[in-house]
Motif scaffolding. Structure first.
Motif, mmCIF file in Angstrom:
data_model
loop_
_atom_site.group_PDB
_atom_site.id
_atom_site.type_symbol
_atom_site.label_atom_id
_atom_site.label_comp_id
_atom_site.label_asym_id
_atom_site.label_seq_id
_atom_site.Cartn_x
_atom_site.Cartn_y
_atom_site.Cartn_z
ATOM 1 N N LEU A 1 0.839 -1.205 0.000
ATOM 2 C CA LEU A 1 0.000 0.000 0.000
ATOM 3 C C LEU A 1 0.869 1.248 0.000
ATOM 4 O O LEU A 1 1.962 1.266 0.558
ATOM 5 N N GLU A 2 0.334 2.306 -0.610
ATOM 6 C CA GLU A 2 1.047 3.592 -0.645
ATOM 7 C C GLU A 2 0.889 4.301 0.694
ATOM 8 O O GLU A 2 -0.187 4.221 1.294
ATOM 9 N N PRO A 3 1.924 5.084 1.145
ATOM 10 C CA PRO A 3 1.688 5.951 2.285
ATOM 11 C C PRO A 3 0.513 6.875 1.951
ATOM 12 O O PRO A 3 0.393 7.285 0.802
ATOM 13 N N CYS A 4 -0.356 7.177 2.789
ATOM 14 C CA CYS A 4 -0.442 6.944 4.185
ATOM 15 C C CYS A 4 -1.409 5.802 4.514
ATOM 16 O O CYS A 4 -1.790 5.634 5.669
ATOM 17 N N GLU A 5 -1.768 4.987 3.508
ATOM 18 C CA GLU A 5 -2.725 3.895 3.734
ATOM 19 C C GLU A 5 -2.290 2.889 4.793
ATOM 20 O O GLU A 5 -3.119 2.479 5.607
ATOM 21 N N MET B 1 -0.595 3.238 7.564
ATOM 22 C CA MET B 1 -0.863 3.724 8.916
ATOM 23 C C MET B 1 -2.361 3.838 9.172
ATOM 24 O O MET B 1 -2.839 3.501 10.262
ATOM 25 N N GLU B 2 -3.102 4.267 8.159
ATOM 26 C CA GLU B 2 -4.555 4.379 8.332
ATOM 27 C C GLU B 2 -5.167 3.014 8.653
ATOM 28 O O GLU B 2 -5.989 2.884 9.548
ATOM 29 N N PRO C 1 7.164 6.453 11.951
ATOM 30 C CA PRO C 1 6.201 7.454 12.435
ATOM 31 C C PRO C 1 5.038 6.843 13.228
ATOM 32 O O PRO C 1 4.371 7.539 13.980
#
Lengths: 428, 80
Positions: free
Chosen positions: B10-14, B16-17, B42
Protein backbone atom coordinates in the motif's frame (compact mmCIF):
# COMPACT_ATOMS: atom_id res chain seq x y z
CA UNK A 1 14.25 -8.12 16.16
CA UNK A 2 13.98 -4.47 16.89
CA UNK A 3 11.98 -2.76 19.60
CA UNK A 4 11.87 1.00 19.55
CA UNK A 5 10.45 3.36 22.10
CA UNK A 6 10.03 6.74 20.54
CA UNK A 7 8.14 9.58 22.16
CA UNK A 8 5.67 11.62 20.17
CA UNK A 9 7.71 14.72 20.95
CA UNK A 10 10.45 13.23 18.77
CA UNK A 11 8.51 14.13 15.65
CA UNK A 12 9.79 17.68 15.06
CA UNK A 13 7.15 20.37 14.42
CA UNK A 14 6.04 20.71 10.81
CA UNK A 15 7.63 24.15 10.63
CA UNK A 16 11.14 22.67 11.10
CA UNK A 17 11.54 21.13 7.62
CA UNK A 18 8.81 23.12 5.86
CA UNK A 19 10.50 26.51 6.31
CA UNK A 20 13.35 25.21 4.13
CA UNK A 21 11.00 23.66 1.56
CA UNK A 22 8.92 26.80 1.00
CA UNK A 23 11.98 29.06 0.81
CA UNK A 24 13.60 27.00 -1.96
CA UNK A 25 11.17 27.93 -4.80
CA UNK A 26 11.63 31.61 -3.89
CA UNK A 27 15.30 31.20 -4.76
CA UNK A 28 14.16 29.41 -7.93
CA UNK A 29 12.08 32.51 -8.75
CA UNK A 30 15.11 34.77 -8.14
CA UNK A 31 17.27 32.49 -10.30
CA UNK A 32 14.70 32.62 -13.14
CA UNK A 33 14.57 36.42 -12.96
CA UNK A 34 18.37 36.56 -13.06
CA UNK A 35 18.38 34.17 -16.04
CA UNK A 36 15.99 36.50 -17.88
CA UNK A 37 18.19 39.49 -16.93
CA UNK A 38 21.44 37.82 -18.08
CA UNK A 39 19.77 36.50 -21.24
CA UNK A 40 22.01 35.24 -24.01
CA UNK A 41 25.11 36.73 -22.31
CA UNK A 42 25.16 33.56 -20.22
CA UNK A 43 26.68 31.74 -23.20
CA UNK A 44 29.70 34.03 -23.25
CA UNK A 45 31.41 32.97 -20.06
CA UNK A 46 31.23 30.10 -17.62
CA UNK A 47 32.97 32.25 -15.01
CA UNK A 48 31.01 35.49 -15.43
CA UNK A 49 29.90 36.89 -12.08
CA UNK A 50 26.22 36.74 -13.04
CA UNK A 51 26.66 33.09 -14.05
CA UNK A 52 28.30 32.38 -10.68
CA UNK A 53 25.37 34.09 -8.94
CA UNK A 54 22.88 32.05 -10.97
CA UNK A 55 24.71 28.81 -10.16
CA UNK A 56 24.66 29.57 -6.42
CA UNK A 57 21.00 30.63 -6.42
CA UNK A 58 20.24 27.12 -7.66
CA UNK A 59 22.81 25.13 -5.67
CA UNK A 60 22.62 26.99 -2.34
CA UNK A 61 19.22 28.66 -2.45
CA UNK A 62 17.23 25.81 -3.94
CA UNK A 63 19.15 22.53 -3.70
CA UNK A 64 20.95 22.92 -0.35
CA UNK A 65 17.89 24.60 1.14
CA UNK A 66 15.69 21.56 0.39
CA UNK A 67 18.46 19.14 1.40
CA UNK A 68 18.83 20.80 4.82
CA UNK A 69 15.07 20.48 5.40
CA UNK A 70 15.02 16.88 4.15
CA UNK A 71 17.86 15.86 6.49
CA UNK A 72 16.14 17.47 9.50
CA UNK A 73 12.96 15.60 8.58
CA UNK A 74 14.69 12.28 7.95
CA UNK A 75 16.67 12.22 11.21
CA UNK A 76 13.74 11.02 13.36
CA UNK A 77 12.62 8.56 10.67
CA UNK A 78 15.92 6.87 9.89
CA UNK A 79 17.88 7.57 13.05
CA UNK A 80 15.15 7.87 15.70
CA UNK A 81 16.70 11.15 16.81
CA UNK A 82 15.92 14.86 16.62
CA UNK A 83 18.23 17.88 16.67
CA UNK A 84 18.36 19.70 20.02
CA UNK A 85 15.76 22.50 20.33
CA UNK A 86 14.50 21.82 16.79
CA UNK A 87 12.51 25.03 16.24
CA UNK A 88 15.22 27.39 17.50
CA UNK A 89 18.05 25.50 15.76
CA UNK A 90 16.23 25.26 12.43
CA UNK A 91 15.24 28.95 12.63
CA UNK A 92 18.89 29.98 13.08
CA UNK A 93 20.26 27.62 10.39
CA UNK A 94 17.51 28.65 7.97
CA UNK A 95 18.17 32.35 8.59
CA UNK A 96 21.94 31.93 8.11
CA UNK A 97 21.54 29.90 4.91
CA UNK A 98 18.90 32.23 3.43
CA UNK A 99 20.66 35.51 4.18
CA UNK A 100 24.07 33.97 3.43
CA UNK A 101 22.93 32.75 -0.01
CA UNK A 102 21.38 36.15 -0.77
CA UNK A 103 24.56 37.97 0.36
CA UNK A 104 26.79 35.73 -1.76
CA UNK A 105 24.74 36.01 -4.93
CA UNK A 106 24.10 39.73 -4.29
CA UNK A 107 27.85 40.14 -3.83
CA UNK A 108 28.50 38.51 -7.21
CA UNK A 109 25.86 40.59 -9.01
CA UNK A 110 26.19 44.00 -7.35
CA UNK A 111 29.78 43.79 -6.12
CA UNK A 112 28.89 43.91 -2.39
CA UNK A 113 31.45 42.90 0.16
CA UNK A 114 31.48 39.08 0.36
CA UNK A 115 32.72 38.98 3.96
CA UNK A 116 29.18 38.94 5.40
CA UNK A 117 28.26 36.04 3.10
CA UNK A 118 31.40 34.15 4.09
CA UNK A 119 30.57 34.46 7.81
CA UNK A 120 26.84 33.64 7.42
CA UNK A 121 27.32 30.67 5.09
CA UNK A 122 30.28 29.40 7.12
CA UNK A 123 28.17 29.46 10.29
CA UNK A 124 25.20 27.82 8.59
CA UNK A 125 27.25 24.98 7.03
CA UNK A 126 29.47 24.24 9.98
CA UNK A 127 26.62 24.69 12.48
CA UNK A 128 24.41 22.31 10.48
CA UNK A 129 27.20 19.75 10.00
CA UNK A 130 28.11 19.84 13.73
CA UNK A 131 24.51 19.47 14.95
CA UNK A 132 23.42 16.78 12.47
CA UNK A 133 26.78 15.00 12.74
CA UNK A 134 26.33 14.88 16.54
CA UNK A 135 22.86 13.32 16.10
CA UNK A 136 24.27 10.69 13.73
CA UNK A 137 27.13 9.55 15.97
CA UNK A 138 25.19 6.92 17.92
CA UNK A 139 23.22 5.36 15.05
CA UNK A 140 24.01 2.81 12.35
CA UNK A 141 22.66 1.91 8.91
CA UNK A 142 23.34 2.39 5.22
CA UNK A 143 21.30 5.60 4.99
CA UNK A 144 23.12 6.98 8.03
CA UNK A 145 26.50 6.24 6.42
CA UNK A 146 25.29 8.02 3.27
CA UNK A 147 24.16 11.04 5.28
CA UNK A 148 27.45 11.19 7.20
CA UNK A 149 29.55 11.02 4.02
CA UNK A 150 27.42 13.62 2.26
CA UNK A 151 27.88 15.89 5.30
CA UNK A 152 31.65 15.37 5.00
CA UNK A 153 31.33 16.27 1.32
CA UNK A 154 29.45 19.43 2.35
CA UNK A 155 32.29 20.23 4.75
CA UNK A 156 34.82 19.94 1.89
CA UNK A 157 32.58 21.89 -0.53
CA UNK A 158 31.81 24.62 2.02
CA UNK A 159 35.45 24.83 3.18
CA UNK A 160 36.71 25.22 -0.39
CA UNK A 161 33.87 27.63 -1.20
CA UNK A 162 34.88 29.84 1.71
CA UNK A 163 38.55 29.76 0.68
CA UNK A 164 37.54 30.75 -2.88
CA UNK A 165 35.22 33.51 -1.60
CA UNK A 166 38.01 34.91 0.65
CA UNK A 167 40.28 34.88 -2.39
CA UNK A 168 37.59 36.75 -4.34
CA UNK A 169 36.81 39.23 -1.51
CA UNK A 170 40.45 40.14 -0.80
CA UNK A 171 41.80 39.77 -4.32
CA UNK A 172 44.34 37.16 -3.15
CA UNK A 173 46.12 35.12 -5.79
CA UNK A 174 45.87 31.46 -4.92
CA UNK A 175 47.96 28.70 -6.46
CA UNK A 176 45.84 26.06 -8.21
CA UNK A 177 42.79 28.38 -8.15
CA UNK A 178 41.05 26.75 -11.14
CA UNK A 179 41.76 23.29 -9.77
CA UNK A 180 40.22 24.32 -6.43
CA UNK A 181 37.13 25.61 -8.26
CA UNK A 182 36.73 22.30 -10.09
CA UNK A 183 37.23 20.33 -6.86
CA UNK A 184 34.70 22.59 -5.09
CA UNK A 185 32.02 22.07 -7.72
CA UNK A 186 32.67 18.32 -8.06
CA UNK A 187 32.42 17.76 -4.28
CA UNK A 188 29.33 19.96 -4.19
CA UNK A 189 27.48 18.29 -7.05
CA UNK A 190 28.64 14.68 -6.79
CA UNK A 191 29.58 14.50 -3.09
CA UNK A 192 27.11 16.65 -1.18
CA UNK A 193 24.12 16.57 -3.55
CA UNK A 194 24.69 13.27 -5.40
CA UNK A 195 25.52 11.12 -2.36
CA UNK A 196 22.66 12.62 -0.36
CA UNK A 197 20.15 11.99 -3.16
CA UNK A 198 21.32 8.35 -3.28
CA UNK A 199 21.00 8.01 0.53
CA UNK A 200 17.55 9.61 0.57
CA UNK A 201 16.48 7.47 -2.41
CA UNK A 202 17.25 4.33 -0.35
CA UNK A 203 14.49 5.53 2.00
CA UNK A 204 11.95 7.31 -0.19
CA UNK A 205 11.93 5.28 -3.45
CA UNK A 206 10.74 2.01 -1.84
CA UNK A 207 8.52 3.91 0.61
CA UNK A 208 6.67 6.22 -1.76
CA UNK A 209 7.00 4.49 -5.12
CA UNK A 210 6.09 1.01 -3.73
CA UNK A 211 9.16 -0.66 -5.21
CA UNK A 212 11.19 -3.52 -3.74
CA UNK A 213 14.11 -2.44 -1.51
CA UNK A 214 17.50 -1.54 -3.03
CA UNK A 215 19.93 -4.43 -3.05
CA UNK A 216 21.63 -4.67 0.39
CA UNK A 217 25.16 -4.93 -1.04
CA UNK A 218 24.61 -1.92 -3.28
CA UNK A 219 23.27 0.08 -0.33
CA UNK A 220 26.29 -0.85 1.73
CA UNK A 221 29.04 -0.21 -0.80
CA UNK A 222 27.95 2.33 -3.42
CA UNK A 223 28.13 5.55 -1.36
CA UNK A 224 31.38 4.73 0.52
CA UNK A 225 33.00 3.59 -2.77
CA UNK A 226 31.97 6.79 -4.56
CA UNK A 227 33.31 8.82 -1.63
CA UNK A 228 36.68 7.05 -1.73
CA UNK A 229 36.93 7.48 -5.52
CA UNK A 230 36.16 11.19 -5.10
CA UNK A 231 38.95 11.45 -2.52
CA UNK A 232 41.39 9.64 -4.85
CA UNK A 233 40.37 11.86 -7.75
CA UNK A 234 40.93 14.98 -5.60
CA UNK A 235 44.36 13.90 -4.36
CA UNK A 236 45.45 12.92 -7.88
CA UNK A 237 44.12 16.21 -9.29
CA UNK A 238 46.01 18.24 -6.66
CA UNK A 239 49.17 16.15 -7.07
CA UNK A 240 49.33 16.04 -10.85
CA UNK A 241 47.55 19.32 -11.59
CA UNK A 242 45.32 17.76 -14.24
CA UNK A 243 42.05 15.88 -14.27
CA UNK A 244 42.55 12.10 -14.19
CA UNK A 245 40.11 10.90 -16.81
CA UNK A 246 39.75 7.27 -15.79
CA UNK A 247 39.02 8.17 -12.17
CA UNK A 248 36.28 10.60 -13.20
CA UNK A 249 34.87 7.84 -15.46
CA UNK A 250 34.74 5.57 -12.37
CA UNK A 251 32.69 8.26 -10.56
CA UNK A 252 30.32 8.37 -13.54
CA UNK A 253 29.95 4.60 -13.53
CA UNK A 254 29.11 4.68 -9.80
CA UNK A 255 26.34 7.20 -10.46
CA UNK A 256 25.16 5.18 -13.49
CA UNK A 257 24.84 2.10 -11.24
CA UNK A 258 22.49 4.07 -8.99
CA UNK A 259 20.34 5.23 -11.93
CA UNK A 260 20.19 1.77 -13.47
CA UNK A 261 19.16 0.19 -10.16
CA UNK A 262 16.54 2.88 -9.48
CA UNK A 263 14.99 2.47 -12.95
CA UNK A 264 15.05 -1.30 -12.50
CA UNK A 265 13.22 -1.02 -9.16
CA UNK A 266 10.66 1.33 -10.69
CA UNK A 267 9.98 -1.19 -13.47
CA UNK A 268 9.38 -3.82 -10.75
CA UNK A 269 6.94 -1.59 -8.86
CA UNK A 270 4.51 -3.61 -6.79
CA UNK A 271 1.53 -1.37 -7.69
CA UNK A 272 1.66 0.25 -11.08
CA UNK A 273 -0.40 3.39 -10.45
CA UNK A 274 0.31 6.62 -12.42
CA UNK A 275 2.34 8.92 -10.21
CA UNK A 276 3.81 12.36 -10.85
CA UNK A 277 6.78 11.71 -8.54
CA UNK A 278 7.66 8.77 -10.74
CA UNK A 279 7.56 11.08 -13.79
CA UNK A 280 9.98 13.48 -12.08
CA UNK A 281 12.27 10.58 -11.13
CA UNK A 282 12.19 8.99 -14.58
CA UNK A 283 13.11 12.24 -16.35
CA UNK A 284 15.68 12.82 -13.57
CA UNK A 285 17.25 9.43 -14.34
CA UNK A 286 17.44 10.33 -18.04
CA UNK A 287 19.01 13.70 -17.10
CA UNK A 288 21.66 11.96 -15.00
CA UNK A 289 22.36 9.34 -17.67
CA UNK A 290 22.78 12.01 -20.34
CA UNK A 291 25.10 14.04 -18.11
CA UNK A 292 27.15 10.89 -17.40
CA UNK A 293 27.44 10.15 -21.14
CA UNK A 294 28.45 13.76 -21.82
CA UNK A 295 30.96 13.70 -18.97
CA UNK A 296 32.58 10.46 -20.22
CA UNK A 297 32.56 11.75 -23.82
CA UNK A 298 34.24 15.00 -22.68
CA UNK A 299 36.83 13.04 -20.73
CA UNK A 300 37.72 10.89 -23.76
CA UNK A 301 37.50 13.65 -26.41
CA UNK A 302 39.12 16.72 -24.91
CA UNK A 303 38.09 18.69 -28.01
CA UNK A 304 34.45 18.25 -27.00
CA UNK A 305 35.13 19.38 -23.42
CA UNK A 306 36.76 22.55 -24.79
CA UNK A 307 33.61 23.57 -26.68
CA UNK A 308 31.98 26.65 -25.06
CA UNK A 309 28.61 24.89 -24.78
CA UNK A 310 30.07 21.84 -22.98
CA UNK A 311 30.18 23.05 -19.32
CA UNK A 312 26.79 24.76 -19.68
CA UNK A 313 25.12 21.68 -21.14
CA UNK A 314 26.67 19.49 -18.43
CA UNK A 315 25.41 21.90 -15.77
CA UNK A 316 21.89 22.11 -17.26
CA UNK A 317 21.62 18.31 -17.59
CA UNK A 318 23.00 17.54 -14.12
CA UNK A 319 21.37 20.32 -12.08
CA UNK A 320 18.24 21.00 -14.14
CA UNK A 321 17.73 17.54 -15.60
CA UNK A 322 18.65 15.41 -12.61
CA UNK A 323 18.99 17.23 -9.27
CA UNK A 324 16.06 19.68 -9.55
CA UNK A 325 13.87 16.97 -11.10
CA UNK A 326 14.28 14.42 -8.32
CA UNK A 327 14.13 17.08 -5.58
CA UNK A 328 10.82 18.42 -6.88
CA UNK A 329 9.53 14.85 -7.20
CA UNK A 330 10.47 14.19 -3.56
CA UNK A 331 8.80 17.41 -2.38
CA UNK A 332 5.49 16.22 -3.88
CA UNK A 333 5.64 13.16 -1.60
CA UNK A 334 7.35 14.52 1.50
CA UNK A 335 5.11 17.58 1.99
CA UNK A 336 1.73 15.78 1.70
CA UNK A 337 3.07 12.98 3.91
CA UNK A 338 4.25 15.43 6.59
CA UNK A 339 0.99 17.39 6.51
CA UNK A 340 -0.99 14.16 6.82
CA UNK A 341 1.25 12.78 9.59
CA UNK A 342 1.10 15.96 11.69
CA UNK A 343 -2.69 16.18 11.34
CA UNK A 344 -2.97 12.51 12.27
CA UNK A 345 -0.77 13.03 15.36
CA UNK A 346 -2.82 16.09 16.28
CA UNK A 347 -6.09 14.17 15.93
CA UNK A 348 -4.81 11.44 18.25
CA UNK A 349 -3.62 13.89 20.91
CA UNK A 350 -6.50 14.18 23.43
CA UNK A 351 -4.91 17.26 25.05
CA UNK A 352 -5.07 19.28 21.85
CA UNK A 353 -8.02 17.88 19.93
CA UNK A 354 -11.62 18.77 20.65
CA UNK A 355 -13.26 17.57 17.42
CA UNK A 356 -12.80 14.50 15.26
CA UNK A 357 -12.58 15.39 11.58
CA UNK A 358 -11.62 13.38 8.53
CA UNK A 359 -7.93 13.89 7.80
CA UNK A 360 -7.41 14.51 4.08
CA UNK A 361 -5.62 11.77 2.18
CA UNK A 362 -2.12 12.47 0.80
CA UNK A 363 -3.49 12.78 -2.74
CA UNK A 364 -5.99 15.39 -1.58
CA UNK A 365 -3.28 17.50 0.07
CA UNK A 366 -1.53 18.28 -3.24
CA UNK A 367 -3.83 17.02 -6.03
CA UNK A 368 -2.00 15.10 -8.79
CA UNK A 369 -3.46 17.47 -11.39
CA UNK A 370 -1.63 20.47 -9.89
CA UNK A 371 1.63 18.58 -9.48
CA UNK A 372 1.41 17.25 -13.03
CA UNK A 373 0.81 20.74 -14.43
CA UNK A 374 3.93 22.04 -12.67
CA UNK A 375 5.94 19.00 -13.88
CA UNK A 376 5.11 19.79 -17.52
CA UNK A 377 5.85 23.51 -17.15
CA UNK A 378 9.23 22.66 -15.62
CA UNK A 379 9.99 20.08 -18.33
CA UNK A 380 9.21 22.63 -21.07
CA UNK A 381 11.44 25.21 -19.31
CA UNK A 382 14.27 22.65 -19.18
CA UNK A 383 13.84 21.73 -22.86
CA UNK A 384 13.86 25.42 -23.85
CA UNK A 385 17.05 25.99 -21.82
CA UNK A 386 18.78 23.13 -23.66
CA UNK A 387 17.51 24.35 -27.04
CA UNK A 388 18.80 27.84 -26.17
CA UNK A 389 22.33 26.44 -26.56
CA UNK A 390 21.50 26.26 -30.30
CA UNK A 391 19.07 29.21 -30.49
CA UNK A 392 20.42 31.66 -27.86
CA UNK A 393 17.38 33.96 -27.92
CA UNK A 394 15.24 31.11 -26.58
CA UNK A 395 16.90 31.68 -23.20
CA UNK A 396 14.45 34.52 -22.44
CA UNK A 397 11.46 32.24 -23.06
CA UNK A 398 13.16 29.51 -21.00
CA UNK A 399 13.61 31.97 -18.12
CA UNK A 400 9.95 33.05 -18.24
CA UNK A 401 8.67 29.45 -18.28
CA UNK A 402 11.09 28.51 -15.48
CA UNK A 403 9.76 31.43 -13.46
CA UNK A 404 6.22 30.11 -13.99
CA UNK A 405 7.28 26.64 -12.90
CA UNK A 406 8.78 27.85 -9.60
CA UNK A 407 5.72 30.04 -8.92
CA UNK A 408 3.52 26.96 -9.45
CA UNK A 409 5.73 24.86 -7.17
CA UNK A 410 5.46 27.48 -4.41
CA UNK A 411 1.71 27.77 -4.97
CA UNK A 412 1.25 23.99 -4.70
CA UNK A 413 3.19 23.84 -1.44
CA UNK A 414 1.43 26.85 0.10
CA UNK A 415 -1.91 25.33 -0.87
CA UNK A 416 -0.96 22.19 1.08
CA UNK A 417 -0.04 24.29 4.11
CA UNK A 418 -3.28 26.27 3.86
CA UNK A 419 -5.21 22.99 3.94
CA UNK A 420 -3.12 21.90 6.95
CA UNK A 421 -4.01 25.08 8.80
CA UNK A 422 -7.72 24.84 8.04
CA UNK A 423 -7.94 21.18 9.18
CA UNK A 424 -5.90 22.03 12.28
CA UNK A 425 -8.35 24.79 13.19
CA UNK A 426 -11.33 22.47 12.76
CA UNK A 427 -9.62 19.90 15.02
CA UNK A 428 -9.27 22.41 17.87
CA UNK B 1 -5.43 -15.23 18.89
CA UNK B 2 -4.04 -12.88 16.34
CA UNK B 3 -5.30 -10.75 13.52
CA UNK B 4 -3.00 -10.24 10.53
CA UNK B 5 -3.13 -7.33 8.13
CA UNK B 6 -0.87 -7.02 5.09
CA UNK B 7 -0.03 -3.41 4.23
CA UNK B 8 3.17 -4.22 2.36
CA UNK B 9 1.86 -3.13 -1.04
CA UNK B 10 0.00 0.00 0.00
CA UNK B 11 1.05 3.59 -0.64
CA UNK B 12 1.69 5.95 2.28
CA UNK B 13 -0.44 6.94 4.18
CA UNK B 14 -2.73 3.90 3.73
CA UNK B 15 -0.61 1.50 5.86
CA UNK B 16 -0.86 3.72 8.92
CA UNK B 17 -4.56 4.38 8.33
CA UNK B 18 -5.26 0.63 8.15
CA UNK B 19 -3.17 -0.07 11.26
CA UNK B 20 -4.82 2.72 13.29
CA UNK B 21 -8.25 1.49 12.21
CA UNK B 22 -7.37 -2.06 13.33
CA UNK B 23 -6.09 -1.06 16.79
CA UNK B 24 -9.47 -0.61 18.55
CA UNK B 25 -10.51 -4.08 17.34
CA UNK B 26 -7.72 -5.83 19.30
CA UNK B 27 -9.45 -7.78 22.10
CA UNK B 28 -7.98 -8.76 25.47
CA UNK B 29 -5.45 -11.55 25.06
CA UNK B 30 -5.11 -10.82 21.33
CA UNK B 31 -2.50 -9.07 19.26
CA UNK B 32 -2.25 -7.55 15.81
CA UNK B 33 0.34 -8.83 13.32
CA UNK B 34 1.19 -6.34 10.56
CA UNK B 35 3.11 -7.27 7.40
CA UNK B 36 4.95 -4.19 6.10
CA UNK B 37 7.73 -3.59 3.59
CA UNK B 38 9.63 -1.18 5.87
CA UNK B 39 9.73 -0.13 9.51
CA UNK B 40 6.91 2.34 10.17
CA UNK B 41 8.89 4.73 12.42
CA UNK B 42 6.20 7.45 12.44
CA UNK B 43 3.71 4.89 13.79
CA UNK B 44 5.70 4.05 16.92
CA UNK B 45 5.20 7.29 18.87
CA UNK B 46 1.47 7.11 18.11
CA UNK B 47 1.35 3.54 19.46
CA UNK B 48 3.11 4.63 22.66
CA UNK B 49 0.74 7.52 23.09
CA UNK B 50 -2.31 5.33 22.53
CA UNK B 51 -1.15 2.76 25.11
CA UNK B 52 0.11 0.01 22.81
CA UNK B 53 3.42 -1.85 22.75
CA UNK B 54 5.10 -3.47 19.79
CA UNK B 55 7.89 -5.72 18.61
CA UNK B 56 9.27 -5.48 15.08
CA UNK B 57 10.95 -8.41 13.36
CA UNK B 58 13.07 -7.08 10.51
CA UNK B 59 15.03 -10.21 9.58
CA UNK B 60 12.90 -11.09 6.53
CA UNK B 61 10.63 -9.44 3.95
CA UNK B 62 7.90 -8.44 4.53
CA UNK B 63 8.86 -7.36 8.03
CA UNK B 64 6.46 -8.18 10.88
CA UNK B 65 5.19 -5.82 13.55
CA UNK B 66 3.37 -7.35 16.53
CA UNK B 67 1.16 -4.87 18.41
CA UNK B 68 -0.71 -5.40 21.69
CA UNK B 69 -2.23 -3.31 24.50
CA UNK B 70 0.61 -2.41 26.88
CA UNK B 71 -1.34 -3.65 29.93
CA UNK B 72 -2.29 -6.97 28.29
CA UNK B 73 0.35 -9.43 29.51
CA UNK B 74 -1.57 -12.44 28.11
CA UNK B 75 -1.42 -11.02 24.58
CA UNK B 76 2.29 -10.33 25.02
CA UNK B 77 2.89 -13.91 26.19
CA UNK B 78 0.99 -15.23 23.15
CA UNK B 79 3.38 -13.62 20.67
CA UNK B 80 5.72 -16.21 19.20
Amino acid sequence: MNTANLALQQTPPLSVPVRFFITAPLFGILASLLLIYIGSDIFNSRWGLNTLALTHLFTLGFVSMVMFGAILQLLPVVAGTVIPKPVLTSTIIHFLLTVGSLSLTGGFIFGYDLRIAIVLLGLSFFGFIAIVGYCLIQVKGNIIVGMRLSLLALLITGGLGIILAIRFAYGITLPLAMILVNIHLTWGLVGWVGLLIIAIAYQVVPMFQITPQYNAKLMRWLIPTLFIILLLWTLAYLWLGSNIGWISILISLGLATFVAKTLHLQIKRLRKIPDVTLDFWRVGAVGLLLSIILWIAGTIWIKLANQPFYPLLLFILFIGGFVLMVIQGMLYKIIPFLVWLHLQNQQLNPLKTMNMVRIPHMKQIIPSKLAKRQFWVYLIALSCTILALIFPNLIYLAGIILLGSFILLEYNMLKALKLYRSVLISLQ
Amino acid sequence: MKTTIDVSQLEPCEPMERILAALPKIKTGEYLRVLHRMEPHPLYPILTQQGYSWITKTNKQPIEIYIWRSDDLVAKANIV
